[in-house]
Motif scaffolding. Structure first.
Motif, PDB file in Angstrom:
ATOM      1  N   THR A  84      21.902   5.884 -16.670  1.00 24.44           N
ATOM      2  CA  THR A  84      21.412   7.127 -16.067  1.00 24.44           C
ATOM      3  C   THR A  84      21.076   6.922 -14.601  1.00 24.44           C
ATOM      4  O   THR A  84      21.369   7.773 -13.743  1.00 24.44           O
ATOM      5  CB  THR A  84      20.170   7.620 -16.829  1.00 24.44           C
ATOM      6  OG1 THR A  84      20.500   7.799 -18.208  1.00 24.44           O
ATOM      7  CG2 THR A  84      19.672   8.942 -16.259  1.00 24.44           C
ATOM      8  N   ALA A  85      20.463   5.786 -14.280  1.00 18.62           N
ATOM      9  CA  ALA A  85      20.109   5.485 -12.886  1.00 18.62           C
ATOM     10  C   ALA A  85      21.353   5.354 -12.027  1.00 18.62           C
ATOM     11  O   ALA A  85      21.376   5.815 -10.868  1.00 18.62           O
ATOM     12  CB  ALA A  85      19.280   4.203 -12.828  1.00 18.62           C
ATOM     13  N   ALA A  86      22.409   4.726 -12.567  1.00 17.15           N
ATOM     14  CA  ALA A  86      23.659   4.579 -11.811  1.00 17.15           C
ATOM     15  C   ALA A  86      24.288   5.939 -11.528  1.00 17.15           C
ATOM     16  O   ALA A  86      24.751   6.210 -10.410  1.00 17.15           O
ATOM     17  CB  ALA A  86      24.629   3.685 -12.578  1.00 17.15           C
ATOM     18  N   ILE A  87      24.311   6.823 -12.542  1.00 19.09           N
ATOM     19  CA  ILE A  87      24.862   8.165 -12.348  1.00 19.09           C
ATOM     20  C   ILE A  87      24.040   8.930 -11.318  1.00 19.09           C
ATOM     21  O   ILE A  87      24.578   9.575 -10.402  1.00 19.09           O
ATOM     22  CB  ILE A  87      24.905   8.935 -13.684  1.00 19.09           C
ATOM     23  CG1 ILE A  87      25.850   8.237 -14.675  1.00 19.09           C
ATOM     24  CG2 ILE A  87      25.353  10.375 -13.462  1.00 19.09           C
ATOM     25  CD1 ILE A  87      25.819   8.822 -16.070  1.00 19.09           C
ATOM     26  N   ALA A  88      22.720   8.849 -11.451  1.00 17.51           N
ATOM     27  CA  ALA A  88      21.839   9.579 -10.541  1.00 17.51           C
ATOM     28  C   ALA A  88      21.990   9.079  -9.110  1.00 17.51           C
ATOM     29  O   ALA A  88      22.040   9.885  -8.157  1.00 17.51           O
ATOM     30  CB  ALA A  88      20.388   9.446 -11.004  1.00 17.51           C
ATOM     31  N   ALA A  89      22.069   7.761  -8.923  1.00 11.60           N
ATOM     32  CA  ALA A  89      22.169   7.203  -7.569  1.00 11.60           C
ATOM     33  C   ALA A  89      23.460   7.648  -6.883  1.00 11.60           C
ATOM     34  O   ALA A  89      23.442   8.073  -5.715  1.00 11.60           O
ATOM     35  CB  ALA A  89      22.098   5.678  -7.635  1.00 11.60           C
TER      36      ALA A  89
END
Length: 526
Positions: free
Chosen positions: A495-500
């Motif tokens: 999720t963090a990778a997608i958000a970043a």
């Protein structure tokens, strides 16, 4: 007695003077190292060694911490670019010619290093869950990823052909092992072998070309090579010309330019999904960086050779890549990964355009390639991040698996739609549109009207498969029960990778004029 004392004193002074004179050249050979300048390369390399040693003593439970240590190392290396933002540092310079340095941290270097290290950081976030679930060896995986990132960060700073090739291989050799990391998987082993054999062959050709360039110029430093190729003797002209052509082959392979592209789809399908994303962005950045350095810095004297050659390669690459992407069957296994693979080949064609244009209108055209690469890196890594999320419940990687994704995971579907529109160059992906305008403008300014026409046609072709995939995200799911069952808690690193990547893409789309200013600026000192 007095005379003897005077003679002794005179002799001692002469000896001391001779010793001092002899020591001066020796002292001149001692170089000071700018540790801050090389820190973005040293930090991931050092953390890789720490991870490798720690893996020997870590228990199965504590090995999970190796991934977080690697992420911290990549984040620290990225942060260390801030003190270097002036872009005025060099180290490992020749004592006789301080202007000839093997490592230069100029603005071009810093931008590419940011792309590489930030991209590796996103890959590491995606890998935390993938390594554990696929039961890949933790220590080896993180060591190889960090080593490859260190080599990729070294390459844009390299200003001699030897360092350039070493950096290229340090970035590439660990990638072969990462592709084949899934033990017992036939596709993974086949992909690694195909990638390895093709790359080694291309590197051998490049090394032969570099040896010919060295024979013709007597130097490996890029600036000195450029000066001496301007005045190469007539009897060595053919030798130098052959060296220039052969040197470009290895870098053309890394960029996946046609006809050196054949390894891409099978390698992406066989590799772990985070590594496929890594190769599509960082691997491509490595190839384009090397290609830029050897063409516009080392070989401007032969721009009449590599300029038209790269223009033809750009046209072939974008056309072949987009045509193959259009033909992907949504119901076929791995079609989503194959479409992203062929899309990356098509995008490589666009990235080649400003490099070809630099042969006609100067090295400042390179800014358009770098600006486009930044957009492509954020959007493509984001697309692979969403693919990694979807693959948790639908491991066949089919395009058809994305039907109704908005009903299952609205945020992920909106993010993927935005990434695909950025790659297509359509609103609201404004950054993709402006990046394409910058590349198109570089072709027109260089007088390559025919290449601009080919690019425009390929942009229209690419709209078909990007929009087809985007529309599928918002169609009704095939079964409501299946949609409900497909929902699950997404791992927070994914999720963090997608958000970043989504945040970066949105921010870039919010200030598209910055891309045009960046593309028209000078990245190399004049």
């Amino acid at each position: 007695m007095t005379a003897l004392h005077a003679a002794t004193t005179t002799g001692g002074a002469a000896t001391a003077t001779a010793a001092t004179t002899a020591a001066e050249p020796a002292a001149g050979l001692v170089q000071s190292i700018d540790w801050l300048a090389i820190a973005p390369v040293v930090v991931p390399a050092a953390v890789a060694l720490v991870v490798l040693v720690a893996d020997l003593f870590a228990t199965e439970r504590t090995k999970r911490l190796l991934g977080w240590l690697s992420i911290a190392g990549l984040a620290a290396a990225t942060a260390l670019l801030l003190p270097l933002r002036a872009g005025d540092r060099s180290t490992f310079c020749l004592t006789g010619d301080p202007g000839a340095c093997s490592y230069t941290a100029d603005h071009f270097t810093l931008v590419i290093q940011f792309l590489v290290l930030a991209g590796a950081l996103v890959t590491a976030l995606l890998s935390v869950t993938a390594v554990r679930e696929a039961r890949m060896p933790d220590g080896e995986y993180w060591f190889l990823l960090l080593s490859s990132a260190a080599g990729a960060a070294l390459l844009p700073a390299s200003r001699d052909l030897a360092t350039l090739i070493v950096a290229l291989e340090v970035a590439s050799l660990p990638a072969f092992a990462l592709v084949g990391m899934r033990r017992g998987d036939r596709l993974s082993s086949e992909a690694a072998l195909k990638f390895f054999l093709s790359s080694v062959t291309a590197t051998a050709v490049s090394l032969f070309g570099i040896s010919l360039v060295y024979a013709a110029t007597g130097s490996l430093h890029l600036e000195q090579v450029a000066d001496r190729l301007d005045h190469v003797p007539g009897q060595l002209d053919t030798l130098a010309m052959a060296g220039v052509a052969l040197t470009l082959v290895g870098f053309a392979f890394k960029t996946a330019a046609v006809p050196f592209h054949f390894w891409v789809p099978d390698t992406y399908v066989g590799a772990p999904l985070p590594i496929a994303g890594y190769l599509s962005v960082i691997g491509k950045a490595v190839g384009f960086t090397g290609l830029i350095l050897v063409t516009v810095i080392a070989f401007p004297a032969y721009s009449d050779i590599w300029g038209p050659a790269l223009a033809v390669l750009a046209a072939l690459t974008m056309t072949f890549g987009n045509a193959a992407a259009v033909r992907q069957d949504p119901a076929r296994a791995h079609s989503a990964v194959r479409l992203l693979a062929w899309s990356s080949v098509g995008q490589a064609g666009y990235l080649l355009v400003p490099i070809a244009a630099a042969a006609y209108s100067g090295r400042d055209e390179i800014g358009a390639t770098v600006a486009y690469a930044l957009m492509y890196a954020a959007a493509n890594l984001g697309a692979f991040a969403v693919a990694a999320l979807v693959a948790r419940t639908k491991p066949l990687h089919r395009i058809a698996d994305y039907r109704g994704l908005y009903a299952e995971r609205p945020a992920a579907a909106l993010a993927l739609a935005f990434f695909l529109l950025c790659l297509a160059g359509l609103p609201p992906g404004i950054i993709g549109l402006f990046a394409k305008v910058a590349v198109f403008g570089s072709a027109v300014d260089a007088g390559l009207g025919w290449l601009a026409v080919v690019m425009a046609a390929n942009v229209v072709i690419a709209l078909y498969y990007y929009l087809r995939w985007t529309a599928l995200l918002f169609r009704a799911p095939e079964g409501a029960a299946g949609a409900a069952g497909a929902r699950g808690r997404a791992p927070w690193p994914v999720t963090a990778a997608i958000a970043a990547t989504a945040v970066v893409s949105v921010v870039l789309s919010g200030a598209p004029q910055a891309v045009l200013r960046f593309a028209s600026g000078a990245l190399f000192p004049h």
